[in-house]
Structures are given as structure tokens and as C-alpha cells.
Scaffold this motif. Sequence first.
Motif, PDB file in Angstrom:
ATOM      1  N   PHE A 169       0.824  -1.206   0.000  1.00  0.00           N
ATOM      2  CA  PHE A 169       0.000   0.000   0.000  1.00  0.00           C
ATOM      3  C   PHE A 169       0.858   1.256   0.000  1.00  0.00           C
ATOM      4  O   PHE A 169       0.358   2.372  -0.092  1.00  0.00           O
ATOM      5  N   GLN A 170       2.169   1.057   0.118  1.00  0.00           N
ATOM      6  CA  GLN A 170       3.069   2.198   0.109  1.00  0.00           C
ATOM      7  C   GLN A 170       4.316   1.853  -0.704  1.00  0.00           C
ATOM      8  O   GLN A 170       4.841   0.740  -0.601  1.00  0.00           O
ATOM      9  N   TYR A 171       4.759   2.808  -1.506  1.00  0.00           N
ATOM     10  CA  TYR A 171       5.929   2.624  -2.363  1.00  0.00           C
ATOM     11  C   TYR A 171       6.929   3.748  -2.122  1.00  0.00           C
ATOM     12  O   TYR A 171       6.579   4.806  -1.588  1.00  0.00           O
ATOM     13  N   ALA A 172       8.160   3.505  -2.512  1.00  0.00           N
ATOM     14  CA  ALA A 172       9.207   4.521  -2.437  1.00  0.00           C
ATOM     15  C   ALA A 172       9.871   4.608  -3.804  1.00  0.00           C
ATOM     16  O   ALA A 172      10.153   3.582  -4.428  1.00  0.00           O
ATOM     17  N   VAL A 173      10.101   5.840  -4.266  1.00  0.00           N
ATOM     18  CA  VAL A 173      10.681   6.056  -5.591  1.00  0.00           C
ATOM     19  C   VAL A 173      11.962   6.880  -5.457  1.00  0.00           C
ATOM     20  O   VAL A 173      11.954   7.940  -4.813  1.00  0.00           O
ATOM     21  N   CYS A 174      13.038   6.387  -6.060  1.00  0.00           N
ATOM     22  CA  CYS A 174      14.302   7.116  -6.044  1.00  0.00           C
ATOM     23  C   CYS A 174      14.182   8.330  -6.978  1.00  0.00           C
ATOM     24  O   CYS A 174      13.870   8.163  -8.159  1.00  0.00           O
ATOM     25  N   PRO A 175      14.447   9.555  -6.469  1.00  0.00           N
ATOM     26  CA  PRO A 175      14.306  10.752  -7.308  1.00  0.00           C
ATOM     27  C   PRO A 175      15.448  10.948  -8.302  1.00  0.00           C
ATOM     28  O   PRO A 175      15.375  11.827  -9.147  1.00  0.00           O
ATOM     29  N   VAL A 176      16.487  10.124  -8.205  1.00  0.00           N
ATOM     30  CA  VAL A 176      17.620  10.234  -9.122  1.00  0.00           C
ATOM     31  C   VAL A 176      17.434   9.353 -10.346  1.00  0.00           C
ATOM     32  O   VAL A 176      17.576   9.793 -11.483  1.00  0.00           O
ATOM     33  N   CYS A 177      17.089   8.073 -10.130  1.00  0.00           N
ATOM     34  CA  CYS A 177      17.013   7.130 -11.249  1.00  0.00           C
ATOM     35  C   CYS A 177      15.621   6.562 -11.491  1.00  0.00           C
ATOM     36  O   CYS A 177      15.386   5.911 -12.501  1.00  0.00           O
ATOM     37  N   GLY A 178      14.686   6.783 -10.559  1.00  0.00           N
ATOM     38  CA  GLY A 178      13.329   6.276 -10.740  1.00  0.00           C
ATOM     39  C   GLY A 178      13.096   4.881 -10.190  1.00  0.00           C
ATOM     40  O   GLY A 178      11.987   4.357 -10.269  1.00  0.00           O
ATOM     41  N   ASN A 179      14.132   4.259  -9.634  1.00  0.00           N
ATOM     42  CA  ASN A 179      13.981   2.924  -9.052  1.00  0.00           C
ATOM     43  C   ASN A 179      12.803   2.924  -8.086  1.00  0.00           C
ATOM     44  O   ASN A 179      12.638   3.849  -7.293  1.00  0.00           O
ATOM     45  N   THR A 180      11.983   1.887  -8.150  1.00  0.00           N
ATOM     46  CA  THR A 180      10.741   1.831  -7.397  1.00  0.00           C
ATOM     47  C   THR A 180      10.733   0.632  -6.455  1.00  0.00           C
ATOM     48  O   THR A 180      11.040  -0.484  -6.872  1.00  0.00           O
ATOM     49  N   TYR A 181      10.386   0.892  -5.204  1.00  0.00           N
ATOM     50  CA  TYR A 181      10.378  -0.157  -4.182  1.00  0.00           C
ATOM     51  C   TYR A 181       9.011  -0.284  -3.525  1.00  0.00           C
ATOM     52  O   TYR A 181       8.331   0.731  -3.303  1.00  0.00           O
ATOM     53  N   ASP A 182       8.652  -1.517  -3.167  1.00  0.00           N
ATOM     54  CA  ASP A 182       7.649  -1.743  -2.139  1.00  0.00           C
ATOM     55  C   ASP A 182       8.290  -1.202  -0.858  1.00  0.00           C
ATOM     56  O   ASP A 182       9.396  -1.592  -0.503  1.00  0.00           O
ATOM     57  N   TYR A 183       7.620  -0.260  -0.181  1.00  0.00           N
ATOM     58  CA  TYR A 183       8.241   0.397   0.968  1.00  0.00           C
ATOM     59  C   TYR A 183       8.712  -0.599   2.021  1.00  0.00           C
ATOM     60  O   TYR A 183       9.717  -0.361   2.700  1.00  0.00           O
ATOM     61  N   ALA A 184       8.038  -1.722   2.141  1.00  0.00           N
ATOM     62  CA  ALA A 184       8.404  -2.728   3.144  1.00  0.00           C
ATOM     63  C   ALA A 184       9.745  -3.385   2.846  1.00  0.00           C
ATOM     64  O   ALA A 184      10.378  -3.957   3.737  1.00  0.00           O
ATOM     65  N   THR A 185      10.196  -3.310   1.597  1.00  0.00           N
ATOM     66  CA  THR A 185      11.465  -3.945   1.219  1.00  0.00           C
ATOM     67  C   THR A 185      12.514  -2.900   0.816  1.00  0.00           C
ATOM     68  O   THR A 185      13.501  -3.238   0.170  1.00  0.00           O
ATOM     69  N   LEU A 186      12.299  -1.658   1.244  1.00  0.00           N
ATOM     70  CA  LEU A 186      13.218  -0.573   0.896  1.00  0.00           C
ATOM     71  C   LEU A 186      14.608  -0.823   1.485  1.00  0.00           C
ATOM     72  O   LEU A 186      14.753  -1.140   2.664  1.00  0.00           O
ATOM     73  N   GLU A 187      15.637  -0.696   0.631  1.00  0.00           N
ATOM     74  CA  GLU A 187      17.020  -0.886   1.062  1.00  0.00           C
ATOM     75  C   GLU A 187      17.589   0.434   1.581  1.00  0.00           C
ATOM     76  O   GLU A 187      17.031   1.499   1.354  1.00  0.00           O
ATOM     77  N   ASN A 188      18.730   0.353   2.276  1.00  0.00           N
ATOM     78  CA  ASN A 188      19.355   1.561   2.819  1.00  0.00           C
ATOM     79  C   ASN A 188      19.813   2.512   1.714  1.00  0.00           C
ATOM     80  O   ASN A 188      19.810   3.728   1.888  1.00  0.00           O
ATOM     81  N   LYS A 189      20.200   1.939   0.582  1.00  0.00           N
ATOM     82  CA  LYS A 189      20.620   2.734  -0.567  1.00  0.00           C
ATOM     83  C   LYS A 189      19.989   2.171  -1.830  1.00  0.00           C
ATOM     84  O   LYS A 189      19.774   0.962  -1.930  1.00  0.00           O
ATOM     85  N   CYS A 190      19.726   3.045  -2.785  1.00  0.00           N
ATOM     86  CA  CYS A 190      19.171   2.605  -4.059  1.00  0.00           C
ATOM     87  C   CYS A 190      20.114   1.604  -4.716  1.00  0.00           C
ATOM     88  O   CYS A 190      21.325   1.861  -4.830  1.00  0.00           O
ATOM     89  N   ALA A 191      19.573   0.489  -5.155  1.00  0.00           N
ATOM     90  CA  ALA A 191      20.392  -0.555  -5.777  1.00  0.00           C
ATOM     91  C   ALA A 191      20.965  -0.121  -7.118  1.00  0.00           C
ATOM     92  O   ALA A 191      21.939  -0.701  -7.593  1.00  0.00           O
ATOM     93  N   PHE A 192      20.395   0.910  -7.727  1.00  0.00           N
ATOM     94  CA  PHE A 192      20.851   1.339  -9.050  1.00  0.00           C
ATOM     95  C   PHE A 192      21.819   2.515  -8.996  1.00  0.00           C
ATOM     96  O   PHE A 192      22.850   2.505  -9.656  1.00  0.00           O
ATOM     97  N   CYS A 193      21.493   3.538  -8.212  1.00  0.00           N
ATOM     98  CA  CYS A 193      22.329   4.747  -8.211  1.00  0.00           C
ATOM     99  C   CYS A 193      23.011   5.032  -6.879  1.00  0.00           C
ATOM    100  O   CYS A 193      23.838   5.938  -6.798  1.00  0.00           O
ATOM    101  N   GLY A 194      22.641   4.288  -5.829  1.00  0.00           N
ATOM    102  CA  GLY A 194      23.312   4.448  -4.539  1.00  0.00           C
ATOM    103  C   GLY A 194      22.769   5.552  -3.648  1.00  0.00           C
ATOM    104  O   GLY A 194      23.332   5.819  -2.586  1.00  0.00           O
ATOM    105  N   LEU A 195      21.673   6.206  -4.037  1.00  0.00           N
ATOM    106  CA  LEU A 195      21.117   7.278  -3.227  1.00  0.00           C
ATOM    107  C   LEU A 195      20.592   6.735  -1.906  1.00  0.00           C
ATOM    108  O   LEU A 195      19.967   5.677  -1.860  1.00  0.00           O
ATOM    109  N   SER A 196      20.808   7.474  -0.818  1.00  0.00           N
ATOM    110  CA  SER A 196      20.325   7.062   0.496  1.00  0.00           C
ATOM    111  C   SER A 196      18.813   7.036   0.536  1.00  0.00           C
ATOM    112  O   SER A 196      18.130   7.897  -0.041  1.00  0.00           O
ATOM    113  N   LYS A 197      18.257   6.054   1.264  1.00  0.00           N
ATOM    114  CA  LYS A 197      16.803   5.867   1.281  1.00  0.00           C
ATOM    115  C   LYS A 197      16.060   7.049   1.905  1.00  0.00           C
ATOM    116  O   LYS A 197      14.884   7.260   1.621  1.00  0.00           O
TER     117      LYS A 197
END
Length: 201
Positions: A169-197
Motif C-alpha cells: 500500500f506504500q511505495y518509495a521512488v528514487c528521485p535520481v534514477c526512478g527505481n521503485t520499491y515496495d516500501y516494506a522492502t526498501l534498502e538503505n541505498k538505491c540498488a541502481f544509483c546508490g542514493l540514500s533511502k
Amino acid sequence: MKKTNLFTILSLLILASCNSFKPVKTIDNLKAGIKGEMLACAMYSAFAEKAKAEGHDTIAKLFDAISISEGIHIINLRKVLESLGQRMENFKPEYDVKTTEENIQVAIDEETFETKTIYPLYFNEAKNEKAGNAVHIFRWEFYTELKHLSFFQQALNAIQNKTEGTLPFQYAVCPVCGNTYDYATLENKCAFCGLSKDKFR
């Protein structure tokens, strides 16, 4: 003297040719990519409104998140295009809004085409033309679209089996590369560009 002058002229022509080289295919692909992402961004936003109207709140959240992601892709593609001295012409997306189930299938078809055909082609052509920034962006977009495809496939399965309560019911989107996560599985850093969560939308 004549040979020297001829050599000098040829050298200058070769140098001018090198300096004026433009990655023609990549420029065309960047423009086509922008059109595709503009269509997806607008279409998914409209699909989100339809899902809300039909009571599919979790699926509406998904469409909203992916629309935001596609908007980030547009920004990135434009930046690369403009770095090559090019401008995007005006473009107005056109699409139909149907039932939510039908809209999810449209999204699946769109993301499948992008991941199977479009972005692999764009990536390889940018690589061949040594357009480094485009290679970088096309790679990000390919992997992000793969995730979008997976989310949409899960949503279609859920709506068909009446198990929408199991969807995020909640998602997180990286503002640098657009990588999209289910908020429940959000990593500390974006897997694609390395941006902090903590900087995610």
C-alpha cells in the motif's frame, strides 16, 4: 609544398568531422524514449484515478508510484538529450482509460515491450555510438522497467484472484534514477544509483 598543404587540409577535415560527430541513433532513441515515458507517466496517472474510482486503492497507489518514476525518467532523458545540443519537440500523449483490470494489462504490455525490445536496443546503440551518458540512463531505465513489470504482474494476479489486500500500500521512488520499491522492502541505498533511502519520495 603542395603535398604539405593537401595533408594539412585533410587533417583539418578529419578533425572537424570528429568534433562534429553526433550519436544520431542515440539522439533519435532519446527522443522516442521521452515520448514513451511521457505516455506512460500521463497514462498511469489516469489509470490511478480510475482505480480509485473503482475502489482498487492498492492498485491506485501502484499506478501513482510508477507514474512518478516515469516522470523521473523523462527528466533524465531530457538532460542527456540537451547535453548533446538537442531539444525535444512538443508531444501530447494519447491513450484510452478502460477498467482497472484492462488498464493493468495495458501497463504489462507496455513494460514488456520496453524491457524486451526498446531499452535493450537503445542501450546497445548508445554503446556502439559511445554515448556514455545515454548508456548509463538507458541501463537505469531498463532495470526500473523490469521492476515495474513485476509489480504490474502481481497486481493483475491479485485483481483476478481477489487478493488485493496482499499488495503493497506504500511505495518509495528514487528521485535520481526512478527505481521503485515496495516500501516494506526498501534498502538503505538505491540498488541502481546508490542514493540514500532517506532521500526517496
